[in-house]
Design a protein around this motif. Structure first.
Motif, short mmCIF file in Angstrom:
data_model
loop_
_atom_site.label_atom_id
_atom_site.label_comp_id
_atom_site.label_asym_id
_atom_site.label_seq_id
_atom_site.Cartn_x
_atom_site.Cartn_y
_atom_site.Cartn_z
N ALA A 64 0.82 -1.37 0.04
CA ALA A 64 0.05 0.01 -0.03
C ALA A 64 0.96 1.36 0.17
O ALA A 64 0.66 2.27 -0.74
CB ALA A 64 -0.97 0.01 1.23
N CYS A 65 1.94 1.26 0.77
CA CYS A 65 2.83 2.36 1.00
C CYS A 65 3.54 2.68 -0.38
O CYS A 65 3.74 3.77 -1.00
CB CYS A 65 3.75 2.38 2.05
N GLN A 66 4.09 1.47 -0.99
CA GLN A 66 4.57 1.52 -2.23
C GLN A 66 3.56 2.19 -3.27
O GLN A 66 4.33 2.90 -4.12
CB GLN A 66 5.16 0.25 -2.68
N GLN A 67 2.67 1.67 -3.55
CA GLN A 67 1.68 2.00 -4.36
C GLN A 67 1.39 3.76 -4.21
O GLN A 67 1.30 4.40 -5.31
CB GLN A 67 0.40 1.30 -4.41
N MET A 68 1.14 4.09 -3.17
CA MET A 68 0.80 5.50 -2.70
C MET A 68 1.99 6.33 -3.17
O MET A 68 1.82 7.47 -4.02
CB MET A 68 0.47 5.85 -1.42
N LYS A 69 3.25 5.84 -3.00
CA LYS A 69 4.45 6.45 -3.37
C LYS A 69 4.60 6.61 -4.71
O LYS A 69 4.85 7.77 -5.59
CB LYS A 69 5.81 5.65 -2.75
N ILE A 70 4.16 5.59 -5.56
CA ILE A 70 4.37 5.67 -6.97
C ILE A 70 3.31 6.57 -7.58
O ILE A 70 3.60 7.53 -8.33
CB ILE A 70 4.00 4.08 -7.68
N TRP A 71 2.06 6.56 -6.99
CA TRP A 71 0.91 7.60 -7.36
C TRP A 71 1.44 9.06 -7.26
O TRP A 71 1.46 9.70 -7.79
CB TRP A 71 -0.37 7.25 -6.59
N GLN A 72 2.10 9.32 -6.13
CA GLN A 72 2.55 10.46 -5.81
C GLN A 72 3.79 10.89 -7.05
O GLN A 72 3.77 11.97 -7.15
CB GLN A 72 3.17 10.59 -4.24
#
Ligand code: C2E
Ligand code: MG
Ligand code: MG
Ligand code: MG
Length: 279
Positions: free
Chosen positions: A98-106
């Motif tokens: 989840a943290c990885q995904q949000m970092k990618i989106w950012q």
């Protein structure tokens, strides 16, 4: 199991005890294999401003792509994961993913909203849980303020340990949400005592909000209490325009539910909502 009984219509029969155990063992061994084969995936349900124009956050919800049974909801396999200790492995994977995904989106498009992750009680009560969170943030590069941990009232029954853990998490800068609020073993003193940043009003109060005066009163009261306590509020499970209209009066509220969006795979969230993200 439901069997047709001619005289009494449908009747429920308790499964044979051995069959129950066998099924559970099979689920456990499937789940072990499934974890190893990367069959777990996350769907993401966006959360919106009341006008539906802005995405204010995203909640990660785990699913299992079972090779024979298809996409399984967490309610089917998390209880077994909790019984067998597999929940630690699953929980660790969910947090990181989840943290990885949000970092990618950012990095891709300025999806600068918090990612909410549900915790199980065992995970939350693990010793040095805050250090685990710190490690995940470090590993993924996500800033603490973009992680929101969802706990439930039942997890805080051991008030002393919970206070310490929540305070440490809060010191890290992580946000804490109280999920399914109003359904658990609730004491208002928790709200005063713990560094909680958001209340999520349980879906069961929202269901009948247009028909039931009591539910309306409860929801209004939770909203105003949260405001006074300087907490944010989310209404869960908004499915209709009428339910939304009732909540429209409260401009600062966050809305989550099928009316705006179901939980979706990452690529669909991106395609539909990346341009609606709050900065
Ligand atoms: P929750 O955290 O309260 O999540 C909300 C649940 O309601 C989700 O079900 C979501 O799909 C569903 N939902 C959202 N909007 C609506 C709506 O408008 N109408 C209806 N009828 N349902 C709606 P889901 O994904 O099956 O998850 C169920 C529960 O499983 C979650 O409840 C959460 O407690 C738990 N869970 C999910 N993912 C995880 C996870 O990664 N770790 C842990 N520990 N628990 C998880
Ligand atoms: Mg939740
Ligand atoms: Mg909930
Ligand atoms: Mg729940």
């Amino acid at each position: 199991e439901v069997k047709k009984n001619v005289k009494n219509g449908y009747r429920f029969y308790a499964k044979d005890f051995n069959t129950q155990i066998e099924e559970k063992l099979e689920l456990e061994s499937d789940l072990r294999k499934g974890i190893a084969n990367n069959e777990l995936i996350l769907h993401y349900q966006p959360k919106f401003s009341v006008d539906g124009q802005t995405v204010s956050g995203v909640e990660a919800l785990v699913r299992w792509e079972h090779p024979d049974k298809g996409l399984l909801a967490p309610g089917v396999f998390l209880p077994v994961a909790e019984e067998t200790g597999l929940i630690f492995e699953i929980g660790t994977w969910v947090l990181k993913k989840a943290c990885q995904q949000m970092k990618i989106w950012q990095e891709e498009g300025g999806f600068r909203v918090p990612i909410a992750v549900n915790l199980s009680s065992q995970q939350f009560h693990e010793s040095d849980f805050d250090q685990h969170i710190q490690y995940v943030l470090h590993e993924t590069g996500l800033e603490a303020k973009y992680l929101e941990l969802e706990i439930t009232e039942g997890m805080m029954m051991d008030a002393e340990t919970s206070t310490v853990t929540l305070q440490k998490l809060s010191d890290l800068g992580v946000k804490i949400s109280l999920d399914d609020f109003g359904t658990g073993y609730s004491s208002l003193s928790y709200l005063k005592q713990f560094p909680i940043t958001r209340l999520k009003i349980d879906r069961s109060f929202i269901n009948d909000i247009t028909r039931n005066d009591h539910d309306r009163a409860i929801v209004s009261t939770i909203i105003s209490m949260a405001k006074h306590l300087k907490m944010n509020v989310t209404a869960e499970g908004i499915e209709t325009k009428d339910q939304l209209d009732f909540l429209m009066q409260n401009k600062s509220m966050e809305i989550q539910g099928y009316y705006f969006s179901k939980p979706l795979p990452a690529n669909e969230v991106e395609a539909l909502y990346l341009n609606k993200a709050a900065i």
